[in-house]
Design an enzyme around this catalytic site. Structure first.
Site, short mmCIF file in Angstrom:
data_model
loop_
_atom_site.label_atom_id
_atom_site.label_comp_id
_atom_site.label_asym_id
_atom_site.label_seq_id
_atom_site.Cartn_x
_atom_site.Cartn_y
_atom_site.Cartn_z
N GLY A 129 0.74 -1.22 0.01
CA GLY A 129 0.11 0.01 0.01
C GLY A 129 0.99 1.28 0.21
N GLY A 148 2.52 3.94 1.45
CA GLY A 148 3.20 4.16 2.79
C GLY A 148 3.68 5.62 3.23
NE ARG A 149 8.98 6.09 1.13
CZ ARG A 149 10.30 6.13 1.62
NH1 ARG A 149 10.85 6.98 2.35
NH2 ARG A 149 11.01 4.91 1.29
CE LYS A 205 6.66 8.73 -4.85
NZ LYS A 205 7.54 7.94 -5.65
CG ASP A 229 9.65 9.26 8.12
OD1 ASP A 229 9.41 8.94 6.87
OD2 ASP A 229 10.65 9.71 8.48
NE ARG A 246 3.98 8.76 -8.57
CZ ARG A 246 4.45 7.62 -8.12
NH1 ARG A 246 5.69 7.29 -8.26
NH2 ARG A 246 3.57 6.91 -7.56
CG ASP A 303 5.72 -3.13 -5.09
OD1 ASP A 303 5.86 -4.24 -5.13
OD2 ASP A 303 5.85 -2.10 -4.54
CG ASN A 304 7.67 -0.42 -7.53
OD1 ASN A 304 6.95 -0.07 -6.93
ND2 ASN A 304 8.89 -0.59 -7.16
CG ASP A 359 6.35 3.59 -7.60
OD1 ASP A 359 6.31 4.67 -7.09
OD2 ASP A 359 5.80 2.28 -7.43
#
Length: 508
Positions: free
Chosen positions: A106, A108-109, A128, A140, A191, A267-268, A277
């Site tokens: 998922g 995450g950032r 992003k 984070d 993005r 996932d990319n 990505d």
């Protein structure tokens, strides 16, 4: 850090016009696919400041670039405020990372603000580095300035080269450090993508045996990216075949430009066929199919020359997700999927070989011409010749035999090049075309300028260590017209320094 940033809008634009909203959002993903994401608001930062707004892209999206560069626009890009009409979400997906399946990854950032519809269709606007989401896995959710600048530079260079890609709409600094191996200045990238639907998005639901969700996602993908398939007899097979075709063409283009993605996890890989990505990505200098730059690719899984096979492998994982939609009998469904996957090699090599032959001035290539182009690559490996410069310098040599000397100088094994060049010049003569015509065609497919590793690193160092964004601006200007000779920027096309052991890193 933020006080040193000089806001830039390139090219200059007129004053902002009155508009009801900076972003006229129409959020089909959150509206049509409930349960495929988690709500996730951006986290405010200390002192946002603008680095750059991509004015040309903003206009393409139907947005006002001058308005985006105002304090209100900067606050939106930094996550300080959520614009009207936005529906901030983090997308759910899974993925094979270096061949190992992870059932939940998922965003995450990254946070998808929403979608806008411009003259080139529907596009996602995503932040992003805008803070943690429910998928952050104790991270984070932030991004350092260096990786943000790298993605901005490389993704925009890819667009200028004519390669399908996500784009960079804006970059901002956050005015606060993030902690990695050391404190680094923070930043956020805005993005733009045709969508952020990945093979891993399908895997998230397929792994949970949620066939209805896979079908729902496929229907949405078809409606958004492949509307010509709607209402056909086998729309889901058509979807697989269409994605195979786009990925084959995409990876062929990567190889023709010397590009290495660096982390081709499932996932990319975008089902829209865009490059997505930009983490440990890079362009090759000396030609070597085994080239790896990624600091985390210890076994060379995603080396330059492995990219076609990895794309094929990833597409097989996509096919596995769709198998239940092909036929009620599993054996027949698998056979249907395998037949579609079997077309990938021909599709890839057809595109790759045609493009490679065009790079040596033979766009109407036969098998012998393809073999001639491949022989040049073999000579480049032995001679440790620079990929971009070899092809660009050959352009002039197509018109003037004396111009072969600067190409020859790139090769350690010059006798091997001389033997190849004699065959090449004879083949060009046999075409009956004028040298000037051949050269012009070659210069349209062989760039003079790519984002060389040393150039990108110099830009990042200037920005992160001195707060100097002038090199970033200039490099973007050069890369915006990669196929044109730019005498004022000739140094950007010089033979690069050797960078033994050079590595790139995941960061955004």
């Amino acid at each position: 850090m933020s006080s040193a940033v000089s806001p830039a809008v390139d090219p200059p634009v007129a004053a902002a016009t009155d508009r009801t909203a900076l972003f006229p959002f129409d959020n089909s993903y959150s509206r049509d696919l409930p349960g495929f994401y988690a709500s996730a608001a951006p986290t405010p930062v200390a002192a946002p400041a603008l680095v750059k707004v991509n004015a040309a892209l903003a206009e393409e999206l139907g947005l006002d670039p001058a308005a985006l560069a105002t304090p209100e626009g900067v606050e939106i890009f930094a996550g300080q405020r959520v614009p009207p009409g936005a529906d901030p979400i983090a997308l759910a997906y899974a993925g094979h990372q270096f061949g190992q399946f992870v059932p939940q990854l998922g965003d995450g950032r990254a946070i998808l603000l929403g979608e806008v519809v411009g003259r080139n269709g529907r596009r996602d606007i995503q932040l992003k580095g805008s803070g943690p989401t429910p998928f952050s896995r104790r991270g984070d959710g932030r991004a350092a300035l260096g990786p943000v600048l790298r993605e901005y530079i490389v993704s925009e260079a890819m667009a200028a080269l004519g390669i399908p890609t996500t784009r960079a709409l804006a970059a901002v600094t956050t005015g606060e450090p993030i902690l990695r191996d050391r404190p680094l200045p923070g930043a956020v990238l805005a993005r733009v993508a045709a969508s952020h639907i990945r093979i891993g998005t399908y895997q998230f639901f397929a792994a949970r045996k949620a066939t209805d969700a896979v079908r729902q996602l496929a229907d949405y993908t078809i409606a958004r990216h492949y509307p010509e398939l709607a209402g056909t007899e086998q729309p889901y097979l058509g979807l697989l075949e269409a994605v195979i075709g786009r990925q084959a063409a995409l990876v062929a283009r990567w190889l023709q430009m010397g590009f290495i993605h660096g982390v081709m996890n499932t996932d990319n890989m975008s089902v829209s066929g865009e490059t997505i990505d930009y983490g440990p990505c890079a362009f090759m200098d000396a030609y070597d199919p085994q080239t790896v730059f990624s600091s985390i690719d210890h076994m060379g899984r995603y080396a330059y020359g492995n990219q076609p096979d990895i794309a094929h492998w990833n597409l097989a994982r996509f096919a596995e997700c769709l198998v239940p939609l092909f036929h009620p009998e599993k054996e027949q469904a698998v056979a249907i999927a395998n037949a579609a996957l079997g077309t990938f090699p021909a599709r890839f090599y057809g595109a790759y070989h045609a493009g490679l032959a065009a790079k040596i001035g033979l766009p109407d290539a036969d098998e012998a011409d393809v073999a001639l182009a491949l022989d040049l690559l073999s000579a480049m490996i032995a001679g440790k010749a620079d990929f971009t410069l070899t092809f660009r310098r050959l352009c002039r040599a197509a018109e003037d035999e004396e111009a072969l000397s600067p190409v020859r100088d790139l090769f350690l094994d010059r006798d091997a090049f001389d033997a190849w060049a004699a065959r090449w010049r004879a083949r060009l003569a046999a075409t009956g075309r004028e040298g000037a015509q051949i050269r012009a065609g070659m210069e349209q497919v062989n760039p003079a300028f790519v984002p060389r590793n040393h150039l990108v690193e110099a830009v990042i160092a200037a920005a992160t260590e001195r707060g100097d964004f002038a090199p970033f601006e200039e490099l973007n200007t050069v890369l915006a017209t990669p196929y044109a000779d730019q005498p004022n920027f000739a140094r950007y096309a010089d033979l690069p320094p050797r960078m033994e052991g050079y590595q790139t890193f995941c960061g955004t």
